[in-house]
Design a protein around this motif. Structure first.
Motif, mmCIF file in Angstrom:
data_model
loop_
_atom_site.group_PDB
_atom_site.id
_atom_site.type_symbol
_atom_site.label_atom_id
_atom_site.label_comp_id
_atom_site.label_asym_id
_atom_site.label_seq_id
_atom_site.Cartn_x
_atom_site.Cartn_y
_atom_site.Cartn_z
ATOM 1 N N ARG A 1 0.825 -1.211 0.000
ATOM 2 C CA ARG A 1 0.000 0.000 0.000
ATOM 3 C C ARG A 1 0.854 1.255 0.000
ATOM 4 O O ARG A 1 0.389 2.315 -0.404
ATOM 5 C CB ARG A 1 -0.927 0.009 1.225
ATOM 6 C CG ARG A 1 -1.979 -1.078 1.185
ATOM 7 C CD ARG A 1 -2.706 -1.193 2.496
ATOM 8 N NE ARG A 1 -1.786 -1.533 3.591
ATOM 9 C CZ ARG A 1 -2.160 -1.765 4.845
ATOM 10 N NH1 ARG A 1 -3.433 -1.705 5.159
ATOM 11 N NH2 ARG A 1 -1.272 -2.063 5.771
ATOM 12 N N ARG B 1 3.858 0.345 -4.096
ATOM 13 C CA ARG B 1 2.684 0.029 -4.911
ATOM 14 C C ARG B 1 3.032 0.000 -6.399
ATOM 15 O O ARG B 1 2.390 -0.695 -7.189
ATOM 16 C CB ARG B 1 1.576 1.060 -4.655
ATOM 17 C CG ARG B 1 0.206 0.415 -4.555
ATOM 18 C CD ARG B 1 -0.877 1.424 -4.475
ATOM 19 N NE ARG B 1 -0.923 2.172 -3.216
ATOM 20 C CZ ARG B 1 -1.877 3.060 -2.936
ATOM 21 N NH1 ARG B 1 -2.837 3.292 -3.810
ATOM 22 N NH2 ARG B 1 -1.869 3.710 -1.797
ATOM 23 N N ASN C 1 0.136 7.460 -8.044
ATOM 24 C CA ASN C 1 0.872 7.173 -6.812
ATOM 25 C C ASN C 1 2.039 8.123 -6.644
ATOM 26 O O ASN C 1 2.377 8.512 -5.526
ATOM 27 C CB ASN C 1 1.424 5.751 -6.842
ATOM 28 C CG ASN C 1 0.467 4.777 -6.227
ATOM 29 O OD1 ASN C 1 0.126 4.910 -5.080
ATOM 30 N ND2 ASN C 1 0.021 3.828 -6.999
ATOM 31 N N TRP D 1 -2.480 13.087 -0.881
ATOM 32 C CA TRP D 1 -2.601 11.673 -0.519
ATOM 33 C C TRP D 1 -3.831 11.369 0.330
ATOM 34 O O TRP D 1 -4.341 10.257 0.317
ATOM 35 C CB TRP D 1 -1.332 11.198 0.192
ATOM 36 C CG TRP D 1 -1.057 11.882 1.492
ATOM 37 C CD1 TRP D 1 -0.335 13.015 1.684
ATOM 38 C CD2 TRP D 1 -1.509 11.478 2.789
ATOM 39 N NE1 TRP D 1 -0.300 13.348 3.008
ATOM 40 C CE2 TRP D 1 -1.003 12.415 3.713
ATOM 41 C CE3 TRP D 1 -2.279 10.407 3.262
ATOM 42 C CZ2 TRP D 1 -1.259 12.322 5.090
ATOM 43 C CZ3 TRP D 1 -2.531 10.311 4.625
ATOM 44 C CH2 TRP D 1 -2.021 11.259 5.518
ATOM 45 N N ARG E 1 -6.796 12.245 -0.151
ATOM 46 C CA ARG E 1 -7.998 12.016 -0.959
ATOM 47 C C ARG E 1 -7.791 10.898 -1.979
ATOM 48 O O ARG E 1 -8.580 10.748 -2.905
ATOM 49 C CB ARG E 1 -8.395 13.315 -1.678
ATOM 50 C CG ARG E 1 -8.840 14.405 -0.707
ATOM 51 C CD ARG E 1 -9.564 15.515 -1.425
ATOM 52 N NE ARG E 1 -10.788 15.048 -2.061
ATOM 53 C CZ ARG E 1 -11.514 15.785 -2.891
ATOM 54 N NH1 ARG E 1 -11.130 16.996 -3.191
ATOM 55 N NH2 ARG E 1 -12.613 15.304 -3.429
ATOM 56 N N TYR E 2 -6.745 10.130 -1.810
ATOM 57 C CA TYR E 2 -6.453 9.048 -2.756
ATOM 58 C C TYR E 2 -6.502 7.714 -2.002
ATOM 59 O O TYR E 2 -6.035 7.639 -0.862
ATOM 60 C CB TYR E 2 -5.065 9.263 -3.360
ATOM 61 C CG TYR E 2 -4.758 8.309 -4.488
ATOM 62 C CD1 TYR E 2 -5.358 8.474 -5.733
ATOM 63 C CD2 TYR E 2 -3.884 7.248 -4.303
ATOM 64 C CE1 TYR E 2 -5.086 7.587 -6.763
ATOM 65 C CE2 TYR E 2 -3.609 6.362 -5.333
ATOM 66 C CZ TYR E 2 -4.212 6.542 -6.565
ATOM 67 O OH TYR E 2 -3.958 5.667 -7.575
ATOM 68 N N PRO E 3 -7.095 6.675 -2.599
ATOM 69 C CA PRO E 3 -7.221 5.401 -1.870
ATOM 70 C C PRO E 3 -5.876 4.878 -1.353
ATOM 71 O O PRO E 3 -4.907 4.814 -2.105
ATOM 72 C CB PRO E 3 -7.792 4.441 -2.919
ATOM 73 C CG PRO E 3 -8.476 5.316 -3.912
ATOM 74 C CD PRO E 3 -7.681 6.599 -3.945
ATOM 75 N N PHE E 4 -5.868 4.557 -0.063
ATOM 76 C CA PHE E 4 -4.686 3.923 0.525
ATOM 77 C C PHE E 4 -4.958 2.436 0.759
ATOM 78 O O PHE E 4 -4.054 1.660 1.008
ATOM 79 C CB PHE E 4 -4.330 4.602 1.853
ATOM 80 C CG PHE E 4 -3.056 4.080 2.463
ATOM 81 C CD1 PHE E 4 -1.833 4.393 1.894
ATOM 82 C CD2 PHE E 4 -3.079 3.258 3.582
ATOM 83 C CE1 PHE E 4 -0.648 3.895 2.426
ATOM 84 C CE2 PHE E 4 -1.901 2.758 4.126
ATOM 85 C CZ PHE E 4 -0.681 3.083 3.547
ATOM 86 N N PHE E 5 -6.224 2.049 0.671
ATOM 87 C CA PHE E 5 -6.637 0.663 0.927
ATOM 88 C C PHE E 5 -6.228 0.262 2.343
ATOM 89 O O PHE E 5 -5.652 -0.803 2.564
ATOM 90 C CB PHE E 5 -6.017 -0.300 -0.109
ATOM 91 C CG PHE E 5 -6.271 0.099 -1.533
ATOM 92 C CD1 PHE E 5 -7.528 -0.092 -2.100
ATOM 93 C CD2 PHE E 5 -5.287 0.689 -2.301
ATOM 94 C CE1 PHE E 5 -7.785 0.292 -3.415
ATOM 95 C CE2 PHE E 5 -5.534 1.077 -3.612
ATOM 96 C CZ PHE E 5 -6.786 0.873 -4.168
ATOM 97 N N GLY E 6 -6.534 1.178 3.285
ATOM 98 C CA GLY E 6 -6.109 1.001 4.671
ATOM 99 C C GLY E 6 -6.466 -0.354 5.255
ATOM 100 O O GLY E 6 -5.663 -0.977 5.951
ATOM 101 N N GLY F 1 -7.434 -2.916 3.315
ATOM 102 C CA GLY F 1 -7.531 -3.809 2.155
ATOM 103 C C GLY F 1 -6.503 -4.919 2.128
ATOM 104 O O GLY F 1 -6.518 -5.765 1.244
#
Lengths: 251, 272
Positions: free
Chosen positions: A60, A65, B90, B250, B252-257, B259
């Motif tokens: 992540r 990534r 990213n 960052w 406002r961007y998916p981190f997949f916390g 996930g």
């Protein structure tokens, strides 16, 4: 600086690599190439720091990534690692903070030596740049690396120098200010290595490859899963905020 | 034998230069395959025509220019969820350098799944199969296996097809339709006519990379040229999405916390 003489020898900074440097550890060779210093102690200190600080194999993390995405699209391992390495020159983590906090500590030390007080220097830095590299951290408030890093440094006879003390003095001040920023691993590393005479630019070069030990496992992990399976996104994950008009080109 | 007094040179059929009168390190006139780039071509040729010239050393025919123009638009933005664009974003959210955003897009977008290598492989298929459906069937069902290890992973699906797709998406069909309409191309017509049969062989739908590979093959580009041009043409979207996310940041961007699920590590399973 260096050259290869095919079939004969390899020279770096005046030393015959195959004869005079052949017993170096790789990290000692890296240190020598960047700084010209022959110091197994400093090399070991750096090696231990990178293990504790920068080789985290979590896909992540933004640079990691890139490697995971490269694997999920079945690109090559080197392309994934090189992409991740290039991206590691980031602002919120990576090379900019690593070099930046070292630069901050050197500048702050000079200003204090010139008669300014720490509080004023820090306030001025925060006002001018809205933050200080090496303090605060995205995603998490606390940096789990600081304690182990200092324990390791102390086991190496480091951690008592003026720059390390300055790094933690800034931490104490910022932690008690309204900002609540706390020192992160790059701040500690910068202090410890400044005490060893490592300059900001040397630190930048030394740190260039540090993330790769965490990057490559992320590539391998995603490669072992089906192609395209790394965090797939549906169209519903697009939060569109642009114009709501449906326009026709040319009209 | 090397003449030690002779300076080494770069050999090219693409580019020639005449030096400035006062500086041998600066070019006064630059020729691309015989055309004076800044004194003649500029203002006469379109960007697409010049791009074609760079790869092919000849100006494009009208329908080749139209095909490349169409392809450039079709590929310019692979879309915000495309893996290569995600790579670039990213970089953006972390405040990485802009060059690194494009490097990330290239690294991620180079592979066998929707990337440059997929196009390379499909052009190879075209070279071998042409418009012979039986050969395509055989190639897809019994793909060539490389004996030696390579830095590239073996293909896990038929090149040019989407292993995660359910049906051929509307944009892919629209691009193919457009190319057939403007291209005067037997290969593109054949692909459109045989798409469903090929999809049955591949057990998955035609992808944008498959249409792109066919267009690039129609332009008579080699597999290497096709791979390179495909990599280039997909970068604009990566650039603008990276810049947009850089501004948004960052947070406002998916981190997949939540996930990531860490499985119990089994050393024997993970060795090797």
């Amino acid at each position: 600086m260096g050259a290869i003489f095919p079939g004969e020898k390899v020279v770096l900074r005046g030393k015959d690599v195959l004869k005079e440097l052949k017993d170096y550890r790789w990290i000692e060779y890296l240190l020598f190439g960047i700084t010209g210093r022959d110091s197994p102690h400093l090399a070991r200190l750096i090696e231990g720091m990178w293990l504790i600080c920068t080789s985290f194999p979590d896909p992540r993390l933004w640079n990691n990534r890139i490697a995971a995405l490269s694997a999920t699209t079945r690109s090559t391992g080197v392309l994934g690692s090189a992409g991740a390495l290039a991206v590691s020159e980031a602002t919120i983590y990576g090379l900019k903070p690593i070099q930046g906090v070292s630069d901050f500590l050197y500048r702050t030390s000079e200003k204090i030596a010139g008669g300014q007080c720490l509080e004023d220097v820090v306030k001025s830095e925060v006002k001018k740049y809205r933050g200080i590299y090496g303090y605060g951290r995205p995603v998490a408030d606390k940096d789990e690396r600081v304690g182990p890093l200092m324990e390791f440094a102390q086991s190496m006879g480091a951690g008592e120098g003026p720059y390390t003390k300055l790094a933690f003095d800034v931490d104490n001040y910022l932690g008690s200010s309204r900002l609540k920023y706390r020192i992160n691993a790059s701040g500690v590393v910068a202090g410890l290595l400044a005490d060893e005479g490592v300059t900001p630019k040397e630190l930048y070069h030394i740190a260039t490859l540090t993330f790769t030990a965490g990057v490559i496992p992320c590539y391998i992990d995603a490669l072992e899963k089906p192609e395209g399976a790394f965090f797939p996104l549906r169209t519903s994950r697009v939060n569109y905020e642009g114009t709501t008009a449906f326009r026709v080109w040319g009209q | 034998m090397t003449n030690k007094n002779k300076q080494e040179t770069i050999t090219t059929k693409i580019w020639n230069e005449i030096p400035e009168d006062d500086n041998p390190f600066a070019a006064k006139v630059c020729y691309c395959s015989g055309f004076d780039v800044y004194g003649d071509l500029l203002g006469k040729a379109s960007y697409i025509e010049y791009l074609y010239l760079l790869f092919k050393l000849e100006p494009p025919s009208q329908n080749h220019a139209l095909l490349l123009e169409g392809l450039a638009i079709a590929l310019a933005n692979p879309g915000i969820r495309d893996h290569s664009v995600r790579g670039a974003m990213n970089a953006g959210v972390g405040g990485s350098t802009h060059a690194s955003a494009l490097m990330a897009a290239l690294a991620v977008g180079a592979g066998n799944l929707g990337g440059g290598r997929e196009v390379y492989n499909m052009v190879k298929y075209w070279e071998q199969c042409g418009t012979d459906i039986n050969t395509w069937e055989q190639m897809i069902k019994e793909p060539p296996v490389e004996e030696r290890a390579d830095v590239w992973q073996p293909m896990e699906h038929a090149p040019g097809f989407d292993p995660n797709g359910d049906s051929c998406t509307l944009p892919v069909r629209q691009v193919l339709e457009h190319m057939v309409k403007i291209g005067e191309s037997e290969n593109l017509k054949w692909l459109q006519a045989n798409r469903e049969r090929l999809e049955k062989f591949a057990e998955c739908p035609l992808a944008m990379s498959g249409v792109a590979a066919t267009v690039l093959y129609e332009l008579q580009l080699s597999s290497d040229q096709a791979e390179m041009l495909y990599l280039l043409l997909r970068l604009p979207g990566a650039a603008v999405h990276s810049l947009e996310q850089e501004k948004l940041g960052w947070r406002r961007y998916p981190f997949f916390g939540d996930g990531l699920k860490l499985q119990k590590y089994n050393p024997t399973e993970n060795m090797g």
